[in-house]
Design a protein around this motif. Structure first.
Motif, PDB file in Angstrom:
ATOM      1  N   ARG A  11     -15.172  -6.237  -8.036  1.00 20.47           N
ATOM      2  CA  ARG A  11     -13.999  -6.511  -7.125  1.00 20.47           C
ATOM      3  C   ARG A  11     -14.132  -7.235  -5.922  1.00 20.47           C
ATOM      4  N   HIS A  46      -8.344  -0.906  -9.324  1.00 19.30           N
ATOM      5  CA  HIS A  46      -7.641  -1.622  -8.153  1.00 19.30           C
ATOM      6  C   HIS A  46      -6.136  -1.124  -7.893  1.00 19.30           C
ATOM      7  N   GLU A  47      -5.653  -0.767  -9.052  1.00 16.70           N
ATOM      8  CA  GLU A  47      -4.360  -0.499  -9.427  1.00 16.70           C
ATOM      9  C   GLU A  47      -3.931   1.115  -9.334  1.00 16.70           C
ATOM     10  N   LEU A  50      -9.631  -3.727 -12.756  1.00 16.30           N
ATOM     11  CA  LEU A  50      -8.068  -4.110 -12.489  1.00 16.30           C
ATOM     12  C   LEU A  50      -7.656  -2.783 -12.331  1.00 16.30           C
TER      13      LEU A  50
END
Length: 278
Positions: free
Chosen positions: A277, A191-192, A188
Motif C-alpha cells: 500500500r 485500506h477500506e 484493498l
C-alpha cells in the motif's frame, strides 16, 4: 554409451536442486563460479556440483547445458552461450513466453547447439512427486531419461519446442497470478477498513482462501524473481489477442515486495500488506 556431462547455468535454489537430482542419478554436473555469489557457491557445493571455473570451460566439457535463471536473464544467457559456439544440447528451463523462447532457440542454434524447451512446475525438487519438468522438441525424451529415479519427474511432451514453456506460462498465470490477486484484495480491504469482515466471510464461504491469501508474505523472498515471469505471461496473453493488464498489475504487486530478496525470514503479513500500500 558413457554418461553425459552436464553444465547447470546457474545454480539458484531451483537450479541447484535440479543439479542435485542429476548428481543423485550418477551424472557429472558442472557449474561456473566466475562472477557468482558466495551463496550460489554454497548451494552448488551442497548439491554436489563440480566447479568448472568459467562459463567457457563448463561449456567446453559439457554435452548438455541446462539454463535455469530468472526469466529476464534467460535470453542474455542464451546469447552468451551462443558466443562460445557451444555445440551440445541446450535446454532452456526458464519461465519465458513462447515468443522469448523462440528468440532463445534461434540464438543457441545460431551458435551451433541443439535445443530442447523446458518448463518447471513446482518447488525445488526435494522429494518425488513434488515437481515436474516438462520438455518439448527434438531430444526431449533423451533429456527426460536423465532424471529417471530422481526426485524430479521429467515429462517429454509429444509436441514442438515452445509447448513446455507455454504450459508453464499457463500454469503460473493462475498459481502466481492468484497469489498477487489475493494480496491486492487483502491490501484493498485493509485500506477500506473491512479486512476482518472479509476474512470472516472467506472463512464461511471459501475456507481455504484466508490461508491462501497469506502466501504473498510467506513467499515474499521470491517476489523479485516473479516480476519478470508476470511480464512474460502478460506478453503471452497480448500475443494471443487476450487482455494482458492483469499480469502487468501482478508484476507491480511483486515489484513492491522486491526488498525481501535474500531476506533471512519472511515478513509478517501486516508488514507485507503495508509494503503493497506504499
Amino acid at each position: 554409451m558413457p554418461s553425459p556431462t552436464l553444465a547447470l547455468l546457474h545454480p539458484g535454489a531451483m537450479g541447484a536442486a535440479i543439479g542435485a537430482c542429476l548428481v543423485s542419478t550418477g551424472h557429472r554436473v558442472l557449474w561456473c563460479s566466475a562472477g557468482r555469489s558466495a551463496a550460489t557457491a554454497a548451494r552448488a557445493r551442497q548439491a554436489g556440483l563440480e566447479d568448472a571455473g568459467s562459463l567457457a570451460d563448463a561449456l567446453r566439457a559439457a554435452d548438455i547445458a541446462i539454463s535455469v535463471c530468472p526469466p529476464d536473464n534467460a535470453l542474455d544467457l542464451a546469447r552468451e552461450v551462443a558466443r562460445h559456439r557451444y555445440g551440445g544440447v541446450f535446454v532452456d528451463a526458464n519461465a519465458v513466453s513462447p515468443a522469448t523462447l523462440r528468440q532463445i532457440e534461434e540464438a543457441v542454434r545460431a551458435g551451433g547447439a541443439r535445443f530442447v524447451d523446458g518448463g518447471i512446475i513446482g518447488q525445488p525438487p526435494r522429494a518425488a512427486g513434488s515437481t515436474r519438468l516438462y520438455l518439448a522438441g527434438d531430444g526431449a525424451s533423451d533429456i527426460a531419461a536423465l532424471f529417471e529415479g530422481s526426485a524430479l519427474e521429467a515429462i517429454a511432451l509429444d509436441s514442438p519446442a515452445g509447448s513446455a514453456s507455454a504450459l508453464k506460462i499457463c500454469y503460473a498465470a493462475w498459481s502466481k497470478g492468484a497469489t498477487a490477486l489475493l494480496a491486492g484484495i487483502r491490501a484493498l480491504a485493509r485500506h477500506e477498513g473491512v479486512e476482518p469482515a472479509l476474512l470472516a466471510e472467506w472463512q464461511r464461504s471459501s475456507p481455504q482462501t484466508p490461508a491462501r491469501s497469506e502466501e504473498v508474505a510467506q513467499k515474499a523472498e521470491k517476489a523479485w524473481r516473479w516480476v519478470g515471469e508476470m511480464e512474460e505471461i502478460a506478453s503471452t496473453f497480448h500475443a494471443a489477442g487476450l487482455p494482458s493488464g492483469f499480469h502487468l498489475a501482478a508484476a507491480d504487486i511483486f515489484r513492491r515486495l522486491d526488498v525481501y530478496k535474500d531476506a533471512p525470514r519472511p515478513p509478517a503479513m501486516d508488514e507485507a500488506l503495508d509494503r503493497l500500500r506504499r
